[in-house]
Design an enzyme around this catalytic site. Structure first.
Site, short mmCIF file in Angstrom:
data_model
loop_
_atom_site.label_atom_id
_atom_site.label_comp_id
_atom_site.label_asym_id
_atom_site.label_seq_id
_atom_site.Cartn_x
_atom_site.Cartn_y
_atom_site.Cartn_z
N LYS A 25 60.79 68.41 32.33
CA LYS A 25 59.54 68.26 31.59
C LYS A 25 59.00 69.60 31.13
CE LYS A 25 55.46 68.38 33.29
NZ LYS A 25 54.06 68.29 33.74
N ASN A 26 58.98 70.57 32.03
CA ASN A 26 58.38 71.87 31.72
C ASN A 26 59.21 72.70 30.74
OD1 ASN A 26 56.20 71.32 33.35
ND2 ASN A 26 57.05 72.34 35.14
N CYS A 124 46.45 68.27 35.21
CA CYS A 124 46.20 67.99 36.63
C CYS A 124 45.04 68.82 37.17
CB CYS A 124 47.46 68.29 37.45
SG CYS A 124 48.71 67.01 37.37
N ARG A 129 43.22 76.98 35.16
CA ARG A 129 44.40 77.46 34.46
C ARG A 129 43.98 77.85 33.04
NH1 ARG A 129 49.19 73.22 35.56
NH2 ARG A 129 47.67 71.69 34.87
N ASP A 314 55.27 74.07 42.22
CA ASP A 314 55.48 72.66 41.91
C ASP A 314 56.30 71.92 42.96
OD1 ASP A 314 53.93 72.68 39.68
OD2 ASP A 314 55.56 72.62 38.23
N ARG A 406 53.75 61.40 34.67
CA ARG A 406 53.73 62.58 33.82
C ARG A 406 54.97 63.45 34.03
NH1 ARG A 406 49.88 66.06 35.28
NH2 ARG A 406 50.38 67.21 33.39
#
Length: 425
Positions: A25-26, A124, A129, A314, A406
């Site tokens: 995903k990232n 999230c 951030r 993560d 997600r």
């Protein structure tokens, strides 16, 4: 994609079988944003996962004028981006606030269109951030930026200008945004103290495939020569290292025997090192990690999350779940996101013994976990609670699964393929 918000788990069953890692995903989100550097061209991406955030990005790009073709079946997960000659430059507030990664369109849109309005993004609830490093770098390249009522307004006169930029912190998002912005800037841009995650390498290869000269330096820098116009290209999204580690730890927690295929072992060295230190039984062969059953409980370990190649934040909640049934006291220090420990009280509902002191979790291993009703406070917390439910006695209900979708593609189907008793309700 359909979003079911609750998972029921009947725990205590060792996982057994083989699964394949999804696309990351990232990595997928920034390389999808690369299409905004094109005009009248096409970007083809393979191994794009079917996730809530991915589909949000698809909707965001469509709203900017990109035509998108999706080809998915058992063997293919391809997305093709057909980019018009003229893109829209105003980002939807509704879509921007759905995910943090919406900030990734800032750099390429500004470089290509000369202006952009971007509502400050959501995501999230794991702490502050800010995108100040993104904005600071763009200002150094000549952008004029204002923030009014929660919306970033940026414009340039002519083109962005290549510069030497030093990041105060190796932010992944800032590195990605500035790399894309530099691709259409005049002259050469050198960015120092960049993030070194594998996702940055994936972005570099995607930029090269559309004609941008990118040179990554092993010392934590990147050199980019701006071009006038990008051409069509094709690239592949790397395997998801965080997903792979989640299933590895689920195998360890349930004392199972599983194989995870399509893994890049060098991407998960920090986690493999801690697994070895904890006494977990596993093997690594090329692109496969195999977890074996063990008669012994995990040994306690001490962990501090760090930017790559350190232990990834993560994977921190999932590791905490595994250490909650280790033999002894473990500690995890969180140095990246200050609100990452919200999952601890949920694990404690299941019988875990986790105490939080500022940015340190003290985890006293217990004999076993008990099923309970818990809530996913964020993406990785949700994964940790599912793992705990798989290892616990009795029934666990994980609510607010919307967070999990997600980042984990078909997690219920993959777990059932490994013999878990899970269902969506």
């Amino acid at each position: 994609m359909t979003i079911e918000n609750t998972m029921r788990i009947n725990g205590g069953i060792p996982l057994n079988g083989t699964i394949k890692t999804q696309g990351a995903k990232n990595a997928a989100l920034p390389v999808m944003a690369v299409c905004l550097l094109l005009r009248g061209q096409t970007l083809t991406l393979d191994n794009v996962p079917d996730l809530y955030d991915i589909n949000t990005m698809i909707e965001l790009l469509k709203a900017l004028g990109v035509e998108i073709e999706i080809n998915r079946d058992e063997k293919t997960s391809q997305v093709i981006f057909h980019v018009p000659e003229e893109l829209k430059w105003e980002v939807s507030e509704t879509l921007a606030r759905k995910m943090r990664a919406s900030s990734l369109v800032l750099g390429p849109l500004l470089a290509n269109c000369g202006k952009v309005s971007l509502p400050l993004p959501g995501g999230c609830s794991i702490g502050s951030r800010p995108i100040d490093l993104h904005l600071k770098g763009l200002k150094q390249m000549g952008a004029e930026i204002e923030i009014q009522n929660g919306i970033v307004y940026a414009k340039i006169r002519g083109k962005l200008r290549g510069r030497r930029i030093y990041l105060d912190f190796p932010s992944v998002g800032a590195t990605e945004n500035l790399m894309m912005a530099a691709s259409l800037a005049s002259g050469e841009t050198i960015i120092e103290n960049i993030a070194r995650e594998p996702e940055i390498d994936n972005l570099a290869t995607t930029l090269r495939c559309i004609g941008v000269p990118v040179e990554l330096e092993g010392t934590g820098g990147v050199r980019i020569q701006g071009i006038d116009k990008a051409h069509s290209g094709r690239d592949r999204v790397i395997p998801d290292r965080i997903e792979a580690c989640t299933y590895m730890l689920a195998g360890v927690m349930t004392n199972g025997h599983i194989k995870i295929e399509d893994v890049v072992p060098s991407h998960i060295d920090a986690i493999l090192a801690k697994l070895e230190e904890s006494g977990a039984k596993f093997s690594v062969k090329k692109h496969v990690v195999e977890i074996f059953p063990s008669k012994r409980k995990l040994h306690p370990v001490s962990i501090k999350t760090m930017p790559y190649p350190g232990f990834p934040t993560d994977s921190q909640p999932q590791m905490a779940a595994a250490l909650s049934i280790a033999k002894g006291v473990s500690t995890i220090e969180e140095s990246v996101f200050q609100a990452r420990f919200l999952y601890a009280q949920e694990l404690n509902r299941m019988g875990a013994d986790i105490q939080i002191s500022r940015d340190i979790a003290i985890i006293r291993g217990v004999d076993k976990l008990q099923g309970a009703v818990v809530k996913a406070t964020d993406l990785r917390a949700g994964a940790a609670l599912i793992m705990a439910g798989l290892a616990a006695e009795g029934e666990t209900i994980v609510e607010d699964m919307v967070h999990v979708w997600r980042g984990y593609e078909a997690i219920d189907k993959k777990l059932r393929a490994l013999g878990a008793q899970v269902e969506l309700i």
